[in-house]
Design an enzyme around this catalytic site. Structure first.
Site, PDB file in Angstrom:
ATOM      1  N   CYS A 110     -18.314 -10.141   8.814  1.00 23.07           N
ATOM      2  CA  CYS A 110     -17.007 -10.015   9.474  1.00 23.07           C
ATOM      3  C   CYS A 110     -16.088 -11.202   9.193  1.00 23.07           C
ATOM      4  O   CYS A 110     -14.874 -11.097   9.384  1.00 23.07           O
ATOM      5  CB  CYS A 110     -17.197  -9.855  10.980  1.00 23.07           C
ATOM      6  SG  CYS A 110     -18.178  -8.404  11.431  1.00 23.07           S
ATOM      7  N   HIS A 254     -10.654 -11.151  14.671  1.00 16.63           N
ATOM      8  CA  HIS A 254     -11.514 -10.080  14.174  1.00 16.63           C
ATOM      9  C   HIS A 254     -11.756  -9.055  15.262  1.00 16.63           C
ATOM     10  O   HIS A 254     -12.062  -9.392  16.410  1.00 16.63           O
ATOM     11  CB  HIS A 254     -12.842 -10.649  13.681  1.00 16.63           C
ATOM     12  CG  HIS A 254     -13.893  -9.617  13.468  1.00 16.63           C
ATOM     13  ND1 HIS A 254     -13.718  -8.565  12.598  1.00 16.63           N
ATOM     14  CD2 HIS A 254     -15.119  -9.449  14.035  1.00 16.63           C
ATOM     15  CE1 HIS A 254     -14.792  -7.794  12.628  1.00 16.63           C
ATOM     16  NE2 HIS A 254     -15.657  -8.310  13.483  1.00 16.63           N
ATOM     17  N   ASN A 284     -14.883  -1.682  14.736  1.00 18.31           N
ATOM     18  CA  ASN A 284     -15.183  -2.904  13.992  1.00 18.31           C
ATOM     19  C   ASN A 284     -15.374  -2.551  12.519  1.00 18.31           C
ATOM     20  O   ASN A 284     -16.361  -1.916  12.149  1.00 18.31           O
ATOM     21  CB  ASN A 284     -16.451  -3.548  14.558  1.00 18.31           C
ATOM     22  CG  ASN A 284     -16.821  -4.853  13.869  1.00 18.31           C
ATOM     23  OD1 ASN A 284     -16.303  -5.190  12.813  1.00 18.31           O
ATOM     24  ND2 ASN A 284     -17.727  -5.589  14.479  1.00 18.31           N
TER      25      ASN A 284
END
Length: 343
Positions: A110, A254, A284
Site C-alpha cells: 500500500c 491511503h 482498499n
C-alpha cells in the site's frame, strides 16, 4: 531541478461488488462492513483481466492529461503483478507505445505509490530521465481469500497514474520532501505466505495449506501500526518543509479504513473536513489507492493551490509521506457512480 506533477489519470474495472453481495457468502452484514471500514462497494476484475490491463488504461489517461506521447521511464507500483517473473512494467510500457522505454516494478504494497513517487523524483533529479510515468495498479482481489471476512470485505481493484516532468522547485506540483520507512520485524502482520521462494522450497509447489496462497491480515495490530507510523511520518515531512498541520488543506491518506484516516487526522490536529476519501466506493486498492484518490478528488474536493499531505502505510511493514501544492491539471476523473469502459 525538481520533479513536478503534470498529469493524472485513473481507471476502475466495471464490475461492482456491494456489501450486500458479499454477505451472501460471508457471516456478516452490510452495516458491519460499513461501520468498521467505511466501505459500501468495491470494484473487482473479471476473469481474464490482469493488473497490466488496469495499468495501461490509467497510464493512457495520465499521458493524455499531461499532453505527453512519450516519457523517459515507466514505474509500475503493484503488489499483484501479472506473473512472479518477469516484471509487469515493461509490458505496460510497450502496450502504451513506449517501446524500449526503461520500465520496472516497485513492490511496497500500500506504500508502493509513495515509494514510486520518490523513485520517479530520483530519476529526474539525477538526470536519468526528464519525465516519468508512475502507475499504481492492483488486481488484488485475485489474492484475497473469498471466505475470509477480514480481507474479502476490504480490498478492491483499480489503477491510477501520475506523470512527472523536470521543473523548478517553486512550481506548483513540485515534489521535494519525502519521509520513507520500513520495519520488517512485523512483516507477518500483512502477508501472503505462499508463492515466493520461502514456502516453495519448504513444502514444494502445490503443497501446504491452500489458505497460505491468500492474504493473511492481523487487523487490530495493523490498525495500531498504521495510525502511529503515518502520524510520525507526516510530522517529519511537515518539519522538513517548515510547515505545520494548520498549513495542510487536504489530507490524502491511503484508503485502507476510514477509521484509520479519522484517527490520523485527530492525532495531527486536522479537522475532519480536510480528509478526502473514496474508500466507500472503491475499497482498499493498495498501490492504486493514492492516485485513484487524487483522481476522484479533482472532481470538486481538490483544487489548484491546495497544500496536499500524502501518506500511506502497508505491508512490509512500510510507510511513506510527502507534501505538495496541487497544480492546475486537465483531468477527467473516473466516475464512481458508473461503470468505466475501456478507452
Amino acid at each position: 531541478m525538481s520533479a513536478v506533477v503534470c498529469g493524472l489519470g485513473g481507471w476502475l474495472p466495471p464490475t461492482i461488488v456491494t456489501n450486500e453481495e458479499l454477505c451472501d457468502r460471508l457471516d456478516t452484514t452490510p452495516e458491519w462492513i460499513r461501520s468498521r471500514t467505511g466501505i459500501i462497494e468495491r470494484r473487482v476484475v473479471s476473469s481474464g483481466t490482469a493488473t497490466s490491463d488496469l495499468a495501461v488504461e490509467a497510464g493512457r489517461r495520465a499521458l493524455r492529461s499531461a499532453g505527453f506521447s512519450t516519457v523517459g521511464a515507466v514505474v509500475l507500483a503493484t503488489t499483484s503483478p501479472d506473473r512472479l517473473c518477469p516484471a509487469s512494467g515493461p509490458e505496460v510500457a510497450t502496450r502504451l507505445g513506449l517501446v524500449e522505454t526503461p520500465a520496472f516494478d516497485v513492490d511496497s504494497a500500500c506504500s508502493g505509490f509513495v515509494y514510486g513517487l520518490a523513485t520517479g523524483v530520483g530519476l529526474i533529479s539525477a538526470g536519468v530521465s526528464d519525465s516519468v510515468l508512475l502507475i499504481g495498479a492492483e488486481a488484488f482481489s485475485t489474492l484475497v481469500n473469498p471466505a475470509d471476512r477480514t480481507t474479502a470485505t476490504v480490498f478492491g481493484d483499480g489503477a491510477g497514474a501520475l506523470v512527472l516532468r523536470r521543473g523548478r522547485p517553486d512550481e506548483p506540483g513540485s515534489l521535494d520532501a519525502f519521509d520513507l520507512g520500513a520495519d520488517g520485524e512485523h512483516s507477518d502482520l500483512l502477508a501472503i505466505p505462499a508463492g515466493g521462494s520461502r514456502q516453495r522450497s519448504a513444502t514444494g509447489l502445490g503443497h501446504g495449506d491452500e489458505a497460505d496462497w491468500y492474504l493473511h491480515m492481523a487487523g487490530r495490530a495493523v490498525y495500531q501500526q498504521a495510525v502511529a507510523r503515518m502520524r510520525d511520518s507526516t510530522r517529519r515531512v511537515l518539519e522538513r518543509t517548515g510547515c505545520s498541520a494548520s498549513d495542510v488543506d487536504v489530507l490524502a491518506g491511503h484508503q485502507a479504513n476510514i477509521r484509520i484516516l479519522e484517527a490520523l487526522a485527530e492525532r495531527l490536529g486536522l479537522p475532519g473536513d480536510r480528509i478526502v476519501s473514496n474508500i466507500d466506493r472503491v475499497g482498499n486498492t493498495l498501490a492504486a489507492s493514492i492516485p485513484l484518490l487524487l483522481d476522484t478528488a479533482t472532481n470538486g474536493n481538490l483544487i489548484p493551490g491546495d497544500r496536499v499531505l500524502i501518506t500511506a502505510f502497508g505491508a512490509g511493514l512500510s510507510w511513506g509521506s510527502t507534501l505538495l501544492t496541487w497544480p492546475d491539471l486537465f483531468v477527467q476523473p473516473v466516475d464512481l457512480s458508473a461503470e468505466e469502459e475501456t478507452t
